[in-house]
Write an enzyme that holds these catalytic residues in place. Structure first.
Site, short mmCIF file in Angstrom:
data_model
loop_
_atom_site.label_atom_id
_atom_site.label_comp_id
_atom_site.label_asym_id
_atom_site.label_seq_id
_atom_site.Cartn_x
_atom_site.Cartn_y
_atom_site.Cartn_z
CE1 TYR A 92 -2.98 -3.08 0.39
CE2 TYR A 92 -3.16 -2.65 2.75
CZ TYR A 92 -3.47 -3.41 1.65
OH TYR A 92 -4.29 -4.51 1.78
CB SER A 128 -13.53 -5.05 0.34
OG SER A 128 -12.38 -4.38 -0.11
N PRO A 129 -15.54 -5.22 3.51
CG PRO A 129 -15.75 -4.74 5.78
CD PRO A 129 -14.73 -4.81 4.67
CG LEU A 130 -18.54 -1.12 4.74
CD1 LEU A 130 -18.18 0.23 5.31
CD2 LEU A 130 -19.99 -1.46 5.05
NE ARG A 160 -12.22 -3.54 -4.21
CZ ARG A 160 -12.48 -4.83 -3.99
NH1 ARG A 160 -13.73 -5.22 -3.87
NH2 ARG A 160 -11.51 -5.72 -3.90
N GLY A 161 -16.84 0.64 -0.35
CA GLY A 161 -17.62 1.84 -0.09
C GLY A 161 -18.98 1.87 -0.75
CG PHE A 162 -21.34 0.33 -4.75
CD1 PHE A 162 -21.36 1.59 -5.31
CD2 PHE A 162 -22.18 -0.64 -5.25
CE1 PHE A 162 -22.23 1.88 -6.37
CE2 PHE A 162 -23.05 -0.37 -6.30
CZ PHE A 162 -23.07 0.90 -6.86
#
Length: 330
Positions: free
Chosen positions: A56, A205-207, A209-211
């Protein structure tokens, strides 16, 4: 704060961790001061699990996390990763390296950037198909014996690879994508393998990637350098179809009196006491919203309602571009 255990008789950490990747890379604008403040706020709220990786930035995120925990090391359980190799001259390029000599060198680099003597949880970021997993995990085990690493993990590994790795050294955690719109670990046997082997599952990424927060309404909502602009699920018809799914999640969340993000995170945590989630954010306000998911208890009826509007494989498009998908599930 809910507490979960990593692996058999492993350490206890917060059920919700903090994914730090976006503070330095991939998701547009960066604000180091707010990012450090967000990490400090997380520790203040009892969140202990901080997730980073040498890829990262590359390297910048580990340096940021190291700066944030400099005077608060005892409060943080630091997880970092090696093995996903990036070329700064070609930002979209990805390589993998699991050679023992690279494992040792990567660990030394991470320790220096993080400013710590021991990494709490060290993951192989992606499995190297050209190096037997036994050799890579063997080198990782030597780091444990040397006191440079406490616990070992793998990321995006297959069930068969987990089986082989576990014969070399106990694996405390398997990190893979899991959310309402990514249910692969349920289908490919990885979640079952984790439970059979006593390995905790850490959902990144439980969301989505924000979507799944419902805040993204158009591809134009992304900054010019946001990698989601080129991600399959955020393109054209895929975006439109996925947005319709998110709107259904928003309606369910409204009925439950919580935000879509809180509903999505509560769903992940409801998958089992051996499942943790590391939603990423770089703002304190979003962190507080995410932590509100711990107050959301989903009944069997709630889970059935969510399943009805967002069944497995409902999301349109691959979760990564083809080149990156080639590195998962090995």
């Amino acid at each position: 704060m809910q507490i979960r255990t990593l692996g058999k008789n492993g350490p206890q950490v917060s059920a919700l961790g903090l994914g730090c990747m976006g503070m330095s890379d991939f998701y547009g604008d960066r604000d180091e001061a707010e990012s450090v403040a967000t990490i400090h706020h997380a520790l203040d709220r009892g969140l202990t699990l901080l997730d980073t990786a040498d890829a990262y930035g590359p390297h910048l995120n580990e340096e940021l996390v190291g700066k944030a925990i400099k005077d608060r090391r005892e409060q943080a359980f630091v997880a970092t990763k090696f093995g996903l190799v990036r070329n700064p001259a070609e930002p979209l390029s990805r390589g993998v390296n699991g050679r023992p000599e690279y494992v040792r060198a990567a660990c030394e680099g991470s320790l220096q950037r993080l400013g710590i003597e021991t990494i709490d949880l060290y993951y192989q970021h992606r499995v190297d198909p050209n190096v037997p997993i036994e050799e890579t995990v063997g080198a990782m085990a030597e780091l444990v014996q040397a006191g440079k690493v406490r616990y070992l993990g793998l990321s995006e590994a297959s069930a068969a690879t987990l089986e082989r790795a576990s014969k070399v050294h106990p694996i405390a955690a398997l990190q893979s994508e899991l959310s309402l719109w990514t249910r692969d670990p349920e289908d490919n046997g990885v979640l079952d393998a984790c439970r059979r082997l006593g390995i905790a599952f850490v959902a990144y990424s439980p969301l989505g990637r924000g979507f799944l927060t419902g805040a993204i309404r158009s591809p134009d909502d992304f900054d010019a350098d946001d990698y989601r602009r080129s991600s399959p699920r955020f393109q054209g018809e895929n975006f439109t179809r996925n947005l319709a799914l998110v709107d259904k999640v928003k309606a369910l969340a409204a009925d439950r009196g919580c935000s879509p993000a809180q509903l999505a995170l509560a769903w992940v945590l409801a998958q089992g006491k051996d499942v943790l989630a590391i939603p990423g954010t770089k703002k304190r306000s979003r962190l507080d919203e995410n932590l509100g998911a711990l107050d959301v208890t989903l009944s069997s009826a709630d889970l059935a309602a969510i399943e009805a509007v967002f069944p497995p494989e409902a999301a349109a498009g691959a979760r990564y571009a083809a080149a990156s998908m080639a590195h998962v599930g090995r």
